[in-house]
Design an enzyme around this catalytic site. Structure first.
Site: not given
Ligand code: GLA
Length: 412
Positions: A49, A142-147, A179, A191
């Protein structure tokens, strides 16, 4: 139209590549004319963060990501489908919607709008319609930055198809704007930047204050990076992520007056608040804002110290900062969950594990683990056993190697 089986999370790259092309042919009923693009996911090891607070971050790409099969049409219709998500996005090129619909295809749609704007009025830009199938082997949400993986990969694909003349910086810009501006998540630059600029065998050091970056090597013959998935999913847009961003901004505003006296101007981010102001004023802040700011200030110190440790050949010192980072995310930033806390506590009890913390925004998702090679078996076994005892299911634990970044893949 029959629905093919979804791409498999965790599938090996070659299997994912051929499987995705088969799926594209089946979903659209057309075998010819496909091009295939890939963009990796990322795991962030330090600097949690910090991106939207102007600090440094240390992510790495993972060798799982988004596969995008794309094929031009002769008309101006754009059809966006995914084997991982429900719902089909269908649009006319001249009449792209101005607002997001709360669906998965908001992300690529946002990128398409940005790529159009970037192409400007010189006649370039997506001139033909498209058929696009998204899929891949990265867990979603899941926090692996799929977006970011979807957005950067699609920006690259549009560039390649319509010769827009962009490069990694342009893809990162399109992805970020999609985003933030279209989907409405106030995410930082980490990301898309990590996806766009990551390299195999390296951590990225990105200073989000001025966007300068370097690659920091990680000794892959000695060290491995594992990711444990708690199986708890969160929707980034609807989660408390935007609330944390707003709290940090409020803390920064509350510290603006005393900071101005020291640096002669108002800080734009918590990174720019001078250390003496942080030390003297924190206790005067509203208690919630004080906790959020204290995480940011301590994480800034830890992230610089972690880089120094790694460069000095002390990966144990790096790992220790990761585990301290998790404690701060749990107690001060309050973005952890019992599942993530459990995974960190159990992983760090395994001999050979150097450190662990939640990765991504938190509120669910994955932990990242830095470990010495050879400790993978015991790590998997311990997490599987202890997690099943407490939560009634086994977590997915994967060891990733890095990835060389977004690219076009050969179509046989
Ligand atoms: C999400 C956001 C990033 C970053 C992380 C937390 O992944 O998209 O910009 O803020 O959370 O480090």
């Amino acid at each position: 139209m029959s629905q093919p089986p979804p791409d498999r999370v965790g599938a090996a790259p070659e299997e994912a590549r051929t499987g995705h092309l088969r799926n594209a042919a089946e979903v659209f009923g057309k075998r010819e004319g496909w091009r295939l693009f890939f963009a990796p996911g990322r795991a962030n090891l330090m600097g949690a963060h910090l991106d939207y607070n102007g600090g440094p971050v240390m992510p790495t790409t993972v060798d799982r990501g988004t596969y995008i099969a794309i094929r031009p049409r002769s008309d101006r219709r754009v059809i966006l489908r995914s084997v991982l998500e429900e719902g089909v996005g269908e649009f006319e090129l001249g009449a792209l919607p101005d607002t997001s619909a709360g669906r998965w295809y908001d992300y690529p749609l946002g990128v398409l709008r940005e790529a159009h704007l970037r192409a400007g009025s010189d006649g370039r830009g997506a001139s033909k319609g498209l058929e696009v199938l998204f899929g891949g082997n990265l867990p979603i949400g899941a926090g692996l930055s799929s977006s970011a993986s979807i957005c950067v990969g699609f920006a690259l694909a549009l560039d390649a198809l319509f010769d827009l003349g962009g490069g990694p910086d342009a893809w990162v810009g399109d992805a970020l704007q999609a985003e933030r501006g279209f989907v409405g998540v106030q995410c930082g630059i980490m990301d898309p930047f990590a996806v766009g600029h990551g390299r195999r065998g390296q951590l990225l050091w990105l200073d989000c204050l001025d966007r300068s970056f370097q690659h920091v090597p990680i000794d892959a013959s000695r060290l491995a990076i594992a990711v444990a998935d708690s199986g708890v999913r969160r929707e980034l847009a609807s989660s408390s992520f935007n609330e944390r961003v707003a709290e940090c901004q409020a803390a920064c505003r509350a510290l603006a007056g005393p900071s101005r006296e020291v640096i002669g101007r108002e800080p734009r981010t918590l990174r720019e608040v001078p250390a003496e102001v942080a030390a003297s004023e924190l206790a005067r802040l509203d208690p919630v804002l004080a906790r959020r700011a204290s995480h940011v200030f301590s994480e800034l110190e830890r992230t610089f110290a972690a880089r120094e440790a790694l460069e000095a050949g002390d990966p144990g010192g790096f790992g220790r900062r990761m585990t301290e980072s998790h404690a701060s995310l749990r107690d001060a930033f309050e973005v952890s969950t019992p599942e993530l806390d459990h995974l960190v506590a159990e992983a760090t009890a395994v001999p050979g594990v150097l450190g662990s913390r939640l990765t991504g925004a938190g509120f669910g998702g994955c932990t990242v683990i830095l470990l010495e090679r050879g400790a993978e078996g015991e790590l998997r076994e311990r997490l599987a056993r202890s997690y099943a005892e407490r939560f009634g299911r086994e977590p997915r634990v994967d060891c990733y190697t890095g990835d060389e970044g977004p690219r076009e893949l050969a179509v046989p």
